[in-house]
Enzyme design. Structure first.
Site, PDB file in Angstrom:
ATOM      1  NE  ARG A  20      -3.417  -2.662  -0.572  1.00 47.09           N
ATOM      2  CZ  ARG A  20      -3.595  -3.318  -0.393  1.00 47.09           C
ATOM      3  NH1 ARG A  20      -1.801  -3.247  -1.699  1.00 47.09           N
ATOM      4  NH2 ARG A  20      -4.101  -4.175  -0.313  1.00 47.09           N
ATOM      5  CB  SER A  63      -8.599  -2.297   4.671  1.00 45.70           C
ATOM      6  OG  SER A  63      -9.109  -3.225   4.315  1.00 45.70           O
ATOM      7  CD  GLU A  71      -5.367   0.185   2.748  1.00 46.42           C
ATOM      8  OE1 GLU A  71      -5.016  -1.071   3.259  1.00 46.42           O
ATOM      9  OE2 GLU A  71      -5.628   0.494   2.165  1.00 46.42           O
TER      10      GLU A  71
END
Ligand SMILES: Cc1cc2nc3c(=O)[nH]c(=O)nc-3n(C[C@H](O)[C@H](O)[C@H](O)COP(=O)(O)OP(=O)(O)OC[C@H]3O[C@@H](n4cnc5c(N)ncnc54)[C@H](O)[C@@H]3O)c2cc1C
Length: 295
Positions: free
Chosen positions: A169, A219, A289
């Protein structure tokens, strides 16, 4: 103060609300907001824009914009810079504002089975490149051959994928005030029918496990090594916990959903509580994230 740039093809908006441009439906205004009509228009804007900071957003599916909004200029690429072209049976060239769902669909129709892991990931190609979007152990940078970037002065560069280091990510190699405007991607090809089936399977998996009926950002935390953020949040009894209009989803504990009137401050408070609780009881510091933008 209102600014005017007569050379631009579209309107430069002042104090433009950003909540409607994010999947969380949360966020204060952009001091200035512009959606470029094409690359030439974007170059003109960046050439003319001298002073205040510049932020580029895609579909807003991985950002939390704070309630006070974003100072300076916000450039919105979703549905602009949206040209997509197949170069051969494995390779496509896509501009950064192209919707990932559309990109996956097109690749699948052409039999590029390697692209199907992205089915159901919302957002634009530009956001996906910045976030190294991925699923099922795969991620977009495995397939990037080259990218085109633009900088604060409107200068364009073609850069090879090897100039970047992609990891979970995130990517390294993009300079401050440098953004993606297009990419060339190469995927394995296979049978078209098999690719279509695989795409449907991935979409159905998401529908089963994710609260797609409520605004979210997917998420919120990265999975720590060897574990899942959702599991850690769940074992601490935090599922269903609510602050203001923000709630930890009962269906997927790593999703925070907006129950209708959530503020960015509610989401941030909930995130802080999750981090503190998991750190205290499991000794693991969860890393966010989602990118938090604004003051
Ligand atoms: C329901 C749901 C499910 C999701 N599932 C997944 C998943 O399975 N896997 C996954 O990886 N993600 C997932 N996400 C998160 C998100 O969809 C991805 O991270 C997506 O790639 C973000 O793209 P975006 O265009 O919305 O980026 P934005 O949210 O608009 O921006 C994200 C960041 O990228 C920067 N950025 C945007 N465009 C550019 C550009 N052109 N150049 C440089 N920087 C740019 C922004 O400034 C910001 O810092 C999910 C989100 C939702 C809502």
């Amino acid at each position: 103060m209102n600014k005017s740039f007569p050379q631009l093809k579209g309107p430069l908006l002042h104090n433009h609300p950003l909540a409607k441009h994010t999947s969380w439906k949360i966020g204060g205004p952009a001091e200035y907001f512009y959606r470029p009509v094409d690359t030439e228009d974007l170059i003109k804007l960046l050439n003319a824009w001298q002073d205040e900071p510049v932020t580029i957003i895609g579909a807003g599916t991985n950002i939390l914009i704070r309630d006070q909004g974003i100072k300076g200029l916000v450039i919105h690429l979703r549905n602009s810079l949206n040209k997509l072209q197949a170069l051969d049976e494995n390779t496509i060239h896509s501009e950064a504002g192209v919707n990932l769902t559309y990109l996956v669909q097109k690749c699948t129709e052409l039999g590029m089975i390697g692209a199907t892991f992205m089915a159901g990931i919302p957002g634009t190609l530009g956001g996906a490149l910045k976030m190294n979007a991925g699923a099922y152990g795969d991620a977009i940078w495995h397939y990037v051959k080259s990218v085109e970037t633009i900088n604060r002065h409107g200068q364009i560069k073609t850069r090879a994928a090897t100039e970047f280091i992609a990891s979970y990510r995130q990517i390294e190699g993009l300079a401050k005030n440098e953004w993606f405007i297009s990419a060339e991607l190469k995927f394995n090809s296979g049978e078209i029918e098999k690719a279509k089936q695989q795409m449907q399977t991935y979409i159905q998996k998401r529908e089963k496990s994710q609260p797609l009926n409520l605004p979210s950002c997917g998420s919120v935390f990265r999975n720590p090594d060897g574990d899942y953020a959702a599991r850690l949040i769940e074992v601490n009894g935090l599922k269903g916990k609510q602050i203001g209009g923000a709630k930890i989803s009962e269906k997927h504990a790593n999703f925070i959903v907006n129950c209708g009137n959530a503020k960015a401050a509610d989401v941030e408070s909930l995130m802080q509580e999750i981090v503190a609780t998991v750190e205290k009881s499991n000794g693991i510091k969860l890393i966010t994230e989602v990118h938090i933008l604004g003051d």
